[in-house]
Design a protein around this motif. Structure first.
Motif, PDB file in Angstrom:
ATOM      1  N   MET A 215     -36.224  45.803 -10.821  1.00 28.62           N
ATOM      2  CA  MET A 215     -36.370  44.220 -10.417  1.00 28.62           C
ATOM      3  C   MET A 215     -36.377  44.290  -8.818  1.00 28.62           C
ATOM      4  SD  MET A 215     -33.892  42.486 -13.141  1.00 28.62           S
ATOM      5  CE  MET A 215     -32.875  44.011 -13.360  1.00 28.62           C
ATOM      6  N   VAL A 216     -37.642  43.629  -8.237  1.00 27.25           N
ATOM      7  CA  VAL A 216     -37.588  43.356  -6.786  1.00 27.25           C
ATOM      8  C   VAL A 216     -37.484  41.911  -6.600  1.00 27.25           C
ATOM      9  CG1 VAL A 216     -39.127  43.606  -4.710  1.00 27.25           C
ATOM     10  CG2 VAL A 216     -39.225  45.273  -6.457  1.00 27.25           C
ATOM     11  N   LYS A 217     -36.412  41.487  -5.730  1.00 29.60           N
ATOM     12  CA  LYS A 217     -36.155  40.148  -5.154  1.00 29.60           C
ATOM     13  C   LYS A 217     -36.786  39.842  -3.705  1.00 29.60           C
ATOM     14  CE  LYS A 217     -32.043  38.661  -4.306  1.00 29.60           C
ATOM     15  NZ  LYS A 217     -30.629  38.394  -4.356  1.00 29.60           N
ATOM     16  N   PHE A 218     -37.229  38.894  -3.482  1.00 31.48           N
ATOM     17  CA  PHE A 218     -37.903  38.539  -2.310  1.00 31.48           C
ATOM     18  C   PHE A 218     -36.767  37.469  -1.597  1.00 31.48           C
ATOM     19  CE2 PHE A 218     -41.019  40.156  -4.497  1.00 31.48           C
ATOM     20  CZ  PHE A 218     -41.982  41.108  -3.619  1.00 31.48           C
ATOM     21  N   GLU A 219     -36.081  38.076  -0.426  1.00 33.59           N
ATOM     22  CA  GLU A 219     -35.035  37.071   0.011  1.00 33.59           C
ATOM     23  C   GLU A 219     -35.401  35.820   0.548  1.00 33.59           C
ATOM     24  OE1 GLU A 219     -32.013  38.159  -0.383  1.00 33.59           O
ATOM     25  OE2 GLU A 219     -32.177  40.309  -0.798  1.00 33.59           O
ATOM     26  N   SER A 220     -36.658  35.455   1.152  1.00 31.72           N
ATOM     27  CA  SER A 220     -37.227  34.309   1.549  1.00 31.72           C
ATOM     28  C   SER A 220     -38.359  33.738   0.805  1.00 31.72           C
ATOM     29  CB  SER A 220     -37.700  34.698   3.099  1.00 31.72           C
ATOM     30  OG  SER A 220     -36.697  35.218   3.871  1.00 31.72           O
ATOM     31  N   ASP A 221     -38.293  33.863  -0.459  1.00 34.01           N
ATOM     32  CA  ASP A 221     -39.099  33.351  -1.555  1.00 34.01           C
ATOM     33  C   ASP A 221     -38.822  31.805  -1.740  1.00 34.01           C
ATOM     34  OD1 ASP A 221     -40.675  32.970  -3.754  1.00 34.01           O
ATOM     35  OD2 ASP A 221     -40.044  34.880  -4.376  1.00 34.01           O
ATOM     36  N   SER A 222     -40.195  31.549  -1.130  1.00 33.65           N
ATOM     37  CA  SER A 222     -40.448  29.996  -1.258  1.00 33.65           C
ATOM     38  C   SER A 222     -41.162  29.477  -2.386  1.00 33.65           C
ATOM     39  CB  SER A 222     -41.114  29.360   0.006  1.00 33.65           C
ATOM     40  OG  SER A 222     -42.404  30.234   0.000  1.00 33.65           O
ATOM     41  N   ILE A 223     -41.282  30.294  -3.331  1.00 29.03           N
ATOM     42  CA  ILE A 223     -42.132  29.841  -4.641  1.00 29.03           C
ATOM     43  C   ILE A 223     -41.114  29.804  -5.808  1.00 29.03           C
ATOM     44  CG2 ILE A 223     -43.759  30.612  -6.186  1.00 29.03           C
ATOM     45  CD1 ILE A 223     -44.927  29.798  -3.413  1.00 29.03           C
ATOM     46  N   VAL A 224     -40.135  30.843  -5.886  1.00 30.73           N
ATOM     47  CA  VAL A 224     -39.259  30.986  -7.090  1.00 30.73           C
ATOM     48  C   VAL A 224     -37.870  30.162  -6.770  1.00 30.73           C
ATOM     49  CG1 VAL A 224     -38.102  32.488  -8.745  1.00 30.73           C
ATOM     50  CG2 VAL A 224     -40.520  32.914  -7.850  1.00 30.73           C
ATOM     51  N   GLN A 225     -37.630  29.384  -7.834  1.00 35.73           N
ATOM     52  CA  GLN A 225     -36.010  28.589  -7.631  1.00 35.73           C
ATOM     53  C   GLN A 225     -35.411  28.935  -8.936  1.00 35.73           C
ATOM     54  OE1 GLN A 225     -36.201  24.644  -6.196  1.00 35.73           O
ATOM     55  NE2 GLN A 225     -36.966  25.214  -4.198  1.00 35.73           N
ATOM     56  N   PRO A 226     -34.130  29.498  -8.952  1.00 35.14           N
ATOM     57  CA  PRO A 226     -33.497  30.156  -7.789  1.00 35.14           C
ATOM     58  C   PRO A 226     -34.019  31.591  -7.510  1.00 35.14           C
ATOM     59  CG  PRO A 226     -32.037  30.346  -9.597  1.00 35.14           C
ATOM     60  CD  PRO A 226     -33.173  29.494 -10.268  1.00 35.14           C
ATOM     61  N   ARG A 227     -33.969  32.352  -6.438  1.00 35.49           N
ATOM     62  CA  ARG A 227     -34.196  33.475  -6.082  1.00 35.49           C
ATOM     63  C   ARG A 227     -33.465  34.519  -6.802  1.00 35.49           C
ATOM     64  NH1 ARG A 227     -33.418  31.894  -0.364  1.00 35.49           N
ATOM     65  NH2 ARG A 227     -35.324  30.735   0.140  1.00 35.49           N
ATOM     66  N   GLU A 228     -32.504  34.296  -7.323  1.00 34.65           N
ATOM     67  CA  GLU A 228     -31.669  35.179  -8.112  1.00 34.65           C
ATOM     68  C   GLU A 228     -31.989  35.545  -9.272  1.00 34.65           C
ATOM     69  OE1 GLU A 228     -29.614  34.223  -4.630  1.00 34.65           O
ATOM     70  OE2 GLU A 228     -30.641  33.042  -6.101  1.00 34.65           O
ATOM     71  N   THR A 229     -33.049  34.816  -9.910  1.00 36.25           N
ATOM     72  CA  THR A 229     -33.618  34.935 -11.150  1.00 36.25           C
ATOM     73  C   THR A 229     -34.502  36.277 -11.235  1.00 36.25           C
ATOM     74  OG1 THR A 229     -35.149  33.753 -13.163  1.00 36.25           O
ATOM     75  CG2 THR A 229     -35.914  33.494 -10.867  1.00 36.25           C
ATOM     76  N   GLU A 230     -35.027  36.794  -9.975  1.00 35.98           N
ATOM     77  CA  GLU A 230     -35.722  37.774  -9.950  1.00 35.98           C
ATOM     78  C   GLU A 230     -35.061  39.229 -10.083  1.00 35.98           C
ATOM     79  OE1 GLU A 230     -37.637  37.587  -6.015  1.00 35.98           O
ATOM     80  OE2 GLU A 230     -38.576  35.474  -6.603  1.00 35.98           O
TER      81      GLU A 230
END
Length: 295
Positions: A215-230
């Motif tokens: 699982m890859v999370k993008f730390e400055s993700d502006s699309i997905v809320q919350p980022r932790e779901t990644e």
């Protein structure tokens, strides 16, 4: 004699065909355009000579593929993909899967729902996926302007109405932490594949067969809320401020999907990138994904 046996093993390894790869694009994207996954497919073929890559097209054209990412129910999409992959003779000996954004949880659903009917799925790699759903939609990629605003309003106020669940893809992984019972009862896709209401043992059995779930999370993700779901995290139940990790969640503690077993076996891999949604360099992907999981 020993050196000869070792040479034969090395020769077999070197001459073996690379494991095929299946790609599933995200919202607002398509399978094959030259500036999108079509380009990424060429990149993989260049880095892994001889690899067979399938970039999934949901529909008969790229236009249909784009539209279906918003309006074709994920259950129908997953069923379509299961049939497509099962009929592909090049995938009979197994493949690796890479999901982009919402394609991440859709491809995971393929693993869980029909993995036992396909060639062995070795590694599942998800880039910016929404494994615990989303609660907020700040941007809609291709859908800016009025349509995007309309989507947001529907999700905020009517995500769990049956007609919205059946007509808007993003509603099926909308996860309202303020009302977990309503979410579990009315979510027609995500709550099912996360075993929220009842345990489907097939989902567990198929998922734990993976060699790795990356699982890859993008730390400055502006699309997905919350980022932790990644990373399969989410808001703590009952509010929308404090976040919990996968390991702190009921899905993990009750091991509803076998993720605890996978974690203890070293099969869960959590990676991060500092940029925005799906932003990564070719060098990073080669060193971090291709070399350890696709070769």
């Amino acid at each position: 004699m020993k050196w000869w046996f070792g040479f034969l093993l090395m020769l077999k390894y070197v001459s073996a065909e690379p494991t095929p790869i299946v790609l599933w694009h995200g919202m607002g994207d398509t399978c094959c355009l030259a500036y999108s996954l079509g380009l990424f497919k060429l990149f993989l073929e260049k880095q892994i000579p001889g690899v067979y890559v399938v970039s999934l097209k949901i529909g008969n054209s790229t236009v249909e593929d784009l539209e279906n990412g918003y309006f074709m129910h994920p259950n129908k999409q997953v069923e379509y993909v299961c049939e497509t992959l099962a009929q592909d003779p090049n995938l009979q000996n197994g493949f690796n899967g890479i999901g982009f954004s919402q394609g991440s949880q859709f491809l995971r659903a393929v693993v869980q729902r029909c993995g036992h009917k396909l060639g062995p799925i070795k590694n599942l790699i998800t880039l910016g996926g929404q494994h615990q759903g989303v609660y907020g939609l700040p941007h809609c990629f291709a859908l800016q302007h009025e349509t995007c605003d309309y989507v947001r309003k529907l999700l905020n106020y009517a995500a769990y109405y049956s007609w919205v669940q059946n007509s808007l893809v993003q509603a099926t992984y909308w996860h309202d932490p303020l009302d977990e019972k309503k979410y579990a009862k009315n979510s027609e896709f995500l709550a099912d594949i996360n075993n929220e209401l009842q345990i489907n043992q097939t989902y567990i059995d198929n998922l734990i067969k993976l060699e790795h779930f990356v699982m890859v999370k993008f730390e400055s993700d502006s699309i997905v809320q919350p980022r932790e779901t990644e990373w399969f995290g989410f808001y703590a139940p009952g509010q929308a401020k404090d976040l919990i990790t996968l390991q702190q969640s009921a899905i993990y503690k009750k091991d509803r999907l076998g993720l605890k077993k996978m974690d203890e076996a070293g099969k869960l891999v959590f990676l991060s990138q500092p940029g925005d949604h799906l932003r990564f360099s070719e060098d990073w992907f080669i060193d971090t994904i291709i070399k350890p999981y696709l070769l």
